[in-house]
Design a protein around this motif. Structure first.
Motif, PDB file in Angstrom:
ATOM      1  N   ALA A 172      84.259   6.925  38.173  1.00 30.52           N
ATOM      2  CA  ALA A 172      84.234   7.338  36.754  1.00 30.52           C
ATOM      3  C   ALA A 172      83.323   6.391  35.986  1.00 30.52           C
ATOM      4  N   ARG A 173      82.353   6.964  35.313  1.00 30.55           N
ATOM      5  CA  ARG A 173      81.397   6.124  34.588  1.00 30.55           C
ATOM      6  C   ARG A 173      81.309   6.608  33.149  1.00 30.55           C
ATOM      7  N   PHE A 174      81.378   5.667  32.210  1.00 30.57           N
ATOM      8  CA  PHE A 174      81.267   6.043  30.797  1.00 30.57           C
ATOM      9  C   PHE A 174      80.053   5.354  30.203  1.00 30.57           C
ATOM     10  N   ARG A 175      79.249   6.135  29.514  1.00 33.67           N
ATOM     11  CA  ARG A 175      78.128   5.484  28.825  1.00 33.67           C
ATOM     12  C   ARG A 175      78.164   5.811  27.344  1.00 33.67           C
ATOM     13  N   LEU A 176      77.633   4.845  26.590  1.00 30.15           N
ATOM     14  CA  LEU A 176      77.563   5.001  25.140  1.00 30.15           C
ATOM     15  C   LEU A 176      76.213   5.621  24.822  1.00 30.15           C
ATOM     16  N   GLY A 177      76.205   6.788  24.193  1.00 30.29           N
ATOM     17  CA  GLY A 177      74.908   7.395  23.868  1.00 30.29           C
ATOM     18  C   GLY A 177      75.051   8.838  23.447  1.00 30.29           C
ATOM     19  N   ASP A 178      73.899   9.465  23.269  1.00 32.72           N
ATOM     20  CA  ASP A 178      73.810  10.822  22.744  1.00 32.72           C
ATOM     21  C   ASP A 178      73.523  11.768  23.916  1.00 32.72           C
ATOM     22  N   TYR A 179      74.354  12.777  24.101  1.00 34.01           N
ATOM     23  CA  TYR A 179      74.120  13.687  25.237  1.00 34.01           C
ATOM     24  C   TYR A 179      72.798  14.435  25.112  1.00 34.01           C
ATOM     25  N   GLU A 180      72.272  14.502  23.878  1.00 33.41           N
ATOM     26  CA  GLU A 180      71.001  15.215  23.706  1.00 33.41           C
ATOM     27  C   GLU A 180      69.873  14.509  24.456  1.00 33.41           C
ATOM     28  N   LYS A 181      70.072  13.228  24.762  1.00 30.36           N
ATOM     29  CA  LYS A 181      69.016  12.475  25.464  1.00 30.36           C
ATOM     30  C   LYS A 181      69.214  12.510  26.980  1.00 30.36           C
ATOM     31  N   LEU A 182      70.299  13.168  27.446  1.00 36.25           N
ATOM     32  CA  LEU A 182      70.550  13.248  28.888  1.00 36.25           C
ATOM     33  C   LEU A 182      69.724  14.370  29.499  1.00 36.25           C
ATOM     34  N   ASP A 183      69.507  14.283  30.810  1.00 33.86           N
ATOM     35  CA  ASP A 183      68.897  15.402  31.522  1.00 33.86           C
ATOM     36  C   ASP A 183      70.022  16.172  32.222  1.00 33.86           C
ATOM     37  N   PHE A 184      70.333  17.376  31.730  1.00 38.70           N
ATOM     38  CA  PHE A 184      71.432  18.164  32.300  1.00 38.70           C
ATOM     39  C   PHE A 184      71.140  18.604  33.738  1.00 38.70           C
ATOM     40  N   ALA A 185      69.878  18.520  34.151  1.00 41.63           N
ATOM     41  CA  ALA A 185      69.525  18.949  35.517  1.00 41.63           C
ATOM     42  C   ALA A 185      70.222  18.081  36.566  1.00 41.63           C
ATOM     43  N   ARG A 186      70.760  16.934  36.151  1.00 43.40           N
ATOM     44  CA  ARG A 186      71.390  16.028  37.116  1.00 43.40           C
ATOM     45  C   ARG A 186      72.832  16.432  37.437  1.00 43.40           C
ATOM     46  N   TYR A 187      73.353  17.459  36.744  1.00 41.70           N
ATOM     47  CA  TYR A 187      74.797  17.722  36.868  1.00 41.70           C
ATOM     48  C   TYR A 187      75.089  19.111  37.429  1.00 41.70           C
ATOM     49  N   ASP A 188      76.220  19.167  38.169  1.00 39.72           N
ATOM     50  CA  ASP A 188      76.702  20.464  38.669  1.00 39.72           C
ATOM     51  C   ASP A 188      77.634  21.115  37.660  1.00 39.72           C
ATOM     52  N   LEU A 189      78.338  20.276  36.892  1.00 38.73           N
ATOM     53  CA  LEU A 189      79.201  20.810  35.835  1.00 38.73           C
ATOM     54  C   LEU A 189      78.968  20.009  34.563  1.00 38.73           C
ATOM     55  N   VAL A 190      78.702  20.737  33.479  1.00 40.33           N
ATOM     56  CA  VAL A 190      78.666  20.106  32.151  1.00 40.33           C
ATOM     57  C   VAL A 190      79.845  20.698  31.377  1.00 40.33           C
ATOM     58  N   PHE A 191      80.762  19.806  30.959  1.00 36.77           N
ATOM     59  CA  PHE A 191      81.919  20.253  30.173  1.00 36.77           C
ATOM     60  C   PHE A 191      81.716  19.812  28.730  1.00 36.77           C
ATOM     61  N   ALA A 192      81.957  20.738  27.792  1.00 39.38           N
ATOM     62  CA  ALA A 192      81.758  20.421  26.372  1.00 39.38           C
ATOM     63  C   ALA A 192      82.973  20.849  25.568  1.00 39.38           C
ATOM     64  N   TYR A 193      83.470  19.931  24.750  1.00 39.25           N
ATOM     65  CA  TYR A 193      84.461  20.309  23.734  1.00 39.25           C
ATOM     66  C   TYR A 193      83.906  19.742  22.434  1.00 39.25           C
ATOM     67  N   LEU A 194      83.104  20.550  21.743  1.00 37.02           N
ATOM     68  CA  LEU A 194      82.318  20.022  20.625  1.00 37.02           C
ATOM     69  C   LEU A 194      82.768  20.673  19.315  1.00 37.02           C
ATOM     70  N   SER A 195      81.898  21.490  18.723  1.00 37.42           N
ATOM     71  CA  SER A 195      82.271  22.195  17.482  1.00 37.42           C
ATOM     72  C   SER A 195      81.284  23.353  17.317  1.00 37.42           C
ATOM     73  N   PRO A 196      81.599  24.335  16.458  1.00 35.01           N
ATOM     74  CA  PRO A 196      80.674  25.476  16.306  1.00 35.01           C
ATOM     75  C   PRO A 196      79.269  25.015  15.934  1.00 35.01           C
ATOM     76  N   ALA A 197      79.167  23.931  15.155  1.00 33.07           N
ATOM     77  CA  ALA A 197      77.853  23.477  14.679  1.00 33.07           C
ATOM     78  C   ALA A 197      76.938  23.021  15.818  1.00 33.07           C
ATOM     79  N   ALA A 198      77.538  22.612  16.948  1.00 32.84           N
ATOM     80  CA  ALA A 198      76.726  22.042  18.029  1.00 32.84           C
ATOM     81  C   ALA A 198      76.291  23.082  19.063  1.00 32.84           C
ATOM     82  N   MET A 199      76.855  24.303  19.001  1.00 33.53           N
ATOM     83  CA  MET A 199      76.724  25.193  20.145  1.00 33.53           C
ATOM     84  C   MET A 199      75.311  25.773  20.342  1.00 33.53           C
ATOM     85  N   ALA A 200      74.618  26.083  19.252  1.00 29.46           N
ATOM     86  CA  ALA A 200      73.269  26.661  19.411  1.00 29.46           C
ATOM     87  C   ALA A 200      72.347  25.650  20.091  1.00 29.46           C
ATOM     88  N   GLY A 201      72.385  24.407  19.642  1.00 30.99           N
ATOM     89  CA  GLY A 201      71.555  23.354  20.232  1.00 30.99           C
ATOM     90  C   GLY A 201      71.947  23.101  21.683  1.00 30.99           C
TER      91      GLY A 201
END
Ligand code: SAM
Length: 246
Positions: A172-201
Motif C-alpha cells: 500500500a503506497r500513499f502519495r501526496l499530490g494531484d491525480y490530474e498529474k498522474l498517468d492513468f495508463a499505469r493502472y488496471d483499476l482507477v477508483f474515484a469517489y469525487l463529486s459531480p464537479a470533477a466528473m467531466a474532467g
C-alpha cells in the motif's frame, strides 16, 4: 470570506447613519445588518442558494461564539485542522467524505481472480486511506496506491500504512499530490469517489490515458458524457457504483 469583507464597509456606513439618526444600535443590529448585506451580495454574485443562509447566519454565529469567551488558540487550531483536511476544496469542489467497507467489497468483487498478471490499483483522492489498505490486505497479489491532495488525510493514511503489518505496508503506497498529474495508463483499476464537479474532467483524462483491459469505477457520481458499461449497488437501495471498461 471576500463577500463578508465586502459587506463590512457597507455595514459600517449603515450603522453610522442609524446612529446619527439616534437609532439604538447594538452588536445584534450590526450582525443582522452584516448578515443581510452579505446574503444579498451572495445572491448578486450568483453563488449557490445555500450560501445565502451561511452568509446571513455567519455574523450571528460569530457574535454567539464570542459570548462563549473561548481561548483564541482554539480558533487557530480548528482553522489549521480544517485547512489541512479540506485544503484545495475551493478549487477542486471535492471535499472529504468517506466511502464504506460495503463499497470496498463490491469493488473488490469486480477485480479479476488472483493468478494472472500483477494488478495495479489506485484510489484517486484516497482520503484517510481505508479503501487502499482494505485492498492491500485483500489482494496480496496487487500493488495498491492512493493519491490525496489534502495534507492531513494524506499524513494520516501514510501513518496507517507505516503502522500496518509488513505485507500490507509493502503493497500500500500513499502519495501526496494531484491525480490530474498522474498517468492513468499505469493502472488496471482507477477508483474515484469525487463529486459531480470533477466528473467531466475525470472522463477526459480516463478516455485519453487508460489502457485496454483497465477499469474505471466511480462511486455515486456518474459521467454525463458517457453512460457506464455497468452499474452495481454495494447494498440494496445503496448508492450506485458506475463501471467503465476500456
Ligand atoms: C469524497 S473523498 C473520498 C475519500 C476516499 N476515496 C474514500 O472513498 O473514502 C474525496 C477525496 O479526494 C481528494 N481530492 C480531491 N481532488 C483531488 C485531486 N485533484 N487529487 C487528489 N486528491 C483529490 C479530497 O481531498 C478528498 O479527500
Amino acid at each position: 470570506m471576500l463577500i463578508q469583507c465586502g459587506a463590512a464597509p457597507l455595514t459600517l456606513a449603515i450603522i453610522y447613519m442609524l446612529a446619527s439618526f439616534r437609532f439604538p444600535v447594538d452588536y445584534l443590529t450590526v450582525a443582522v445588518t452584516q448578515g443581510l448585506l452579505a446574503a444579498a451580495l451572495s445572491w448578486k454574485f450568483g453563488l449557490a442558494s445555500w450560501w445565502r443562509a451561511i452568509q446571513l447566519l455567519f455574523p450571528l454565529a460569530v457574535l454567539a461564539t464570542l459570548a462563549l469567551h473561548l481561548p483564541s488558540w482554539l480558533f487557530l487550531s480548528l482553522f489549521l485542522i480544517l485547512l489541512g483536511l479540506y485544503w484545495s476544496t475551493f478549487r477542486t469542489q471535492v471535499p472529504y467524505y468517506p466511502s464504506n467497507p460495503a463499497v470496498w467489497r463490491a469493488v473488490l468483487a469486480q477485480l479479476p481472480a488472483p493468478g494472472g498478471q500483477s494488478l495495479r490499483l489506485i484510489d484517486i483522492g484516497s482520503g484517510l486511506g481505508g479503501f487502499v489498505l482494505h485492498l492491500a490486505r485483500a489482494r496480496p497479489d496487487a500493488a495498491c496506491e492512493g493519491i490525496e491532495l489534502a495534507p492531513l488525510p494524506w499524513l494520516y493514511s501514510w501513518l496507517r500504512a507505516r503502522l500496518a503489518g509488513a505485507g500490507t505496508r509493502n503493497r500500500a503506497r500513499f502519495r501526496l499530490g494531484d491525480y490530474e498529474k498522474l498517468d492513468f495508463a499505469r493502472y488496471d483499476l482507477v477508483f474515484a469517489y469525487l463529486s459531480p464537479a470533477a466528473m467531466a474532467g475525470l472522463w477526459r483524462k480516463a478516455a485519453a490515458e487508460m489502457r485496454p483491459g483497465s477499469m474505471l469505477i466511480s462511486y455515486e457520481f456518474a459521467i454525463h458524457a458517457r453512460a457506464p458499461d455497468r452499474t452495481i449497488h454495494a447494498t440494496q437501495g445503496g448508492l450506485p457504483l458506475y463501471i467503465w471498461y476500456f
